[in-house]
Motif scaffolding. Structure first.
Motif, mmCIF file in Angstrom:
data_model
loop_
_atom_site.group_PDB
_atom_site.id
_atom_site.type_symbol
_atom_site.label_atom_id
_atom_site.label_comp_id
_atom_site.label_asym_id
_atom_site.label_seq_id
_atom_site.Cartn_x
_atom_site.Cartn_y
_atom_site.Cartn_z
ATOM 1 N N LEU A 24 21.921 -25.984 -13.118
ATOM 2 C CA LEU A 24 20.563 -25.484 -12.924
ATOM 3 C C LEU A 24 19.963 -24.984 -14.234
ATOM 4 O O LEU A 24 18.788 -25.229 -14.513
ATOM 5 C CB LEU A 24 20.546 -24.367 -11.880
ATOM 6 C CG LEU A 24 20.883 -24.777 -10.456
ATOM 7 C CD1 LEU A 24 20.823 -23.566 -9.531
ATOM 8 C CD2 LEU A 24 19.982 -25.884 -9.957
ATOM 9 N N THR A 25 20.766 -24.300 -15.025
ATOM 10 C CA THR A 25 20.284 -23.783 -16.306
ATOM 11 C C THR A 25 19.865 -24.921 -17.221
ATOM 12 O O THR A 25 18.794 -24.880 -17.826
ATOM 13 C CB THR A 25 21.372 -22.921 -16.978
ATOM 14 O OG1 THR A 25 21.701 -21.838 -16.093
ATOM 15 C CG2 THR A 25 20.895 -22.359 -18.306
ATOM 16 N N LEU A 26 20.681 -25.951 -17.289
ATOM 17 C CA LEU A 26 20.408 -27.089 -18.163
ATOM 18 C C LEU A 26 19.225 -27.929 -17.674
ATOM 19 O O LEU A 26 18.430 -28.429 -18.478
ATOM 20 C CB LEU A 26 21.667 -27.963 -18.251
ATOM 21 C CG LEU A 26 21.695 -29.109 -19.237
ATOM 22 C CD1 LEU A 26 21.468 -28.605 -20.662
ATOM 23 C CD2 LEU A 26 23.021 -29.844 -19.147
ATOM 24 N N SER A 27 19.081 -28.048 -16.369
ATOM 25 C CA SER A 27 18.101 -28.974 -15.797
ATOM 26 C C SER A 27 16.781 -28.332 -15.382
ATOM 27 O O SER A 27 15.843 -29.051 -15.010
ATOM 28 C CB SER A 27 18.716 -29.673 -14.577
ATOM 29 O OG SER A 27 19.888 -30.373 -14.931
ATOM 30 N N GLN A 28 16.673 -27.018 -15.434
ATOM 31 C CA GLN A 28 15.503 -26.332 -14.874
ATOM 32 C C GLN A 28 14.178 -26.740 -15.504
ATOM 33 O O GLN A 28 13.138 -26.701 -14.849
ATOM 34 C CB GLN A 28 15.682 -24.813 -14.971
ATOM 35 C CG GLN A 28 15.692 -24.302 -16.393
ATOM 36 C CD GLN A 28 15.822 -22.805 -16.475
ATOM 37 O OE1 GLN A 28 15.134 -22.092 -15.753
ATOM 38 N NE2 GLN A 28 16.705 -22.330 -17.332
ATOM 39 N N PHE A 29 14.195 -27.141 -16.772
ATOM 40 C CA PHE A 29 12.943 -27.490 -17.445
ATOM 41 C C PHE A 29 12.644 -28.990 -17.392
ATOM 42 O O PHE A 29 11.583 -29.423 -17.810
ATOM 43 C CB PHE A 29 12.978 -27.027 -18.901
ATOM 44 C CG PHE A 29 13.174 -25.541 -19.029
ATOM 45 C CD1 PHE A 29 12.193 -24.658 -18.612
ATOM 46 C CD2 PHE A 29 14.358 -25.027 -19.519
ATOM 47 C CE1 PHE A 29 12.375 -23.287 -18.710
ATOM 48 C CE2 PHE A 29 14.556 -23.660 -19.626
ATOM 49 C CZ PHE A 29 13.561 -22.787 -19.220
ATOM 50 N N ARG A 30 13.586 -29.764 -16.874
ATOM 51 C CA ARG A 30 13.413 -31.214 -16.826
ATOM 52 C C ARG A 30 12.948 -31.717 -15.472
ATOM 53 O O ARG A 30 12.557 -32.871 -15.340
ATOM 54 C CB ARG A 30 14.736 -31.896 -17.177
ATOM 55 C CG ARG A 30 15.201 -31.576 -18.570
ATOM 56 C CD ARG A 30 16.510 -32.255 -18.870
ATOM 57 N NE ARG A 30 16.978 -31.881 -20.192
ATOM 58 C CZ ARG A 30 18.228 -31.951 -20.575
ATOM 59 N NH1 ARG A 30 19.147 -32.391 -19.733
ATOM 60 N NH2 ARG A 30 18.572 -31.590 -21.781
ATOM 61 N N SER A 31 13.043 -30.850 -14.483
ATOM 62 C CA SER A 31 12.709 -31.274 -13.118
ATOM 63 C C SER A 31 12.117 -30.090 -12.363
ATOM 64 O O SER A 31 12.673 -28.989 -12.394
ATOM 65 C CB SER A 31 13.986 -31.769 -12.426
ATOM 66 O OG SER A 31 13.913 -31.651 -11.036
#
Length: 197
Positions: A110-117
């Motif tokens: 979630l931390t890694l993907s939060q800004f991509r989706s």
């Protein structure tokens, strides 16, 4: 189970968007067709991971006799919650999010993907940001404490920061020692109802 854990490990390392079904299948030495027999899509994989997390969250809340639903649907349960249970639950959640392999990988994904989706950003807030902060606020408000928004931030903010910091710590026990000191101070402050100590 192997597919779920492998997928989550790759999502945590590369981001949900970057880790394809082909990549997951390759990591497991499976064909894409074999993967699709278990999960119809990458979204189905994510939904299975989310179902597991929701189940575990509910189990944790029940274990500490804290309400699982909203204040509107469980008013009495919120009012009868104990501050000691909230503090013990907070400690258990910290250990869960930092030391349990499944939960820690979910948090990293979630931390890694939060800004991509947009979906991942919403899930990040639900599980790690506004969701837990609001839950703590609602529990404190139900206890009749003044300034529940501020008190929730004082309790959860350092906990959230320590979760992030613990990932880079060599000595993981140090993060838990710092958390314990913080939670002890918070319980003392919350127990006074004024929190002025």
């Amino acid at each position: 189970e192997r597919i779920l854990r492998t997928a989550l490990r790759l999502f945590a390392a590369e981001g949900y968007e970057a880790a394809s079904i082909s990549r997951i299948a390759g990591e497991l030495s499976l064909s894409k067709a074999a993967m699709y027999r278990h999960f119809a899509s990458k979204q189905a994989l994510l939904e299975a991971i989310l179902a597991r997390m929701e189940q575990r969250d509910a189990e944790q809340a029940r274990a500490f006799e804290l309400p699982e639903g909203t204040p509107e649907s469980m008013r009495e349960a919120y009012e009868h919650s104990e501050l000691g249970s909230l503090i013990a639950f907070s400690r258990a959640q910290f250990i869960y999010w930092t030391q349990d392999e499944f939960a820690a990988d979910f948090r990293r994904m979630l931390t890694l993907s939060q800004f991509r989706s947009e979906e991942m950003g919403r899930l990040y807030q639900q599980y790690l940001g506004a969701g837990p902060l609001g839950y703590v606020r609602d529990l404190l408000a139900a206890q009749g404490l003044d300034h529940p928004d501020r008190r929730a931030l004082e309790l959860y903010g350092p906990m959230f920061l320590l979760m992030s910091v613990s990932d880079g710590m060599q000595e993981k026990a140090e993060a838990l020692r710092q958390l314990d000191a913080h939670l002890c101070r918070q319980l003392e402050r919350l127990s006074t109802k004024e929190g002025e100590k």
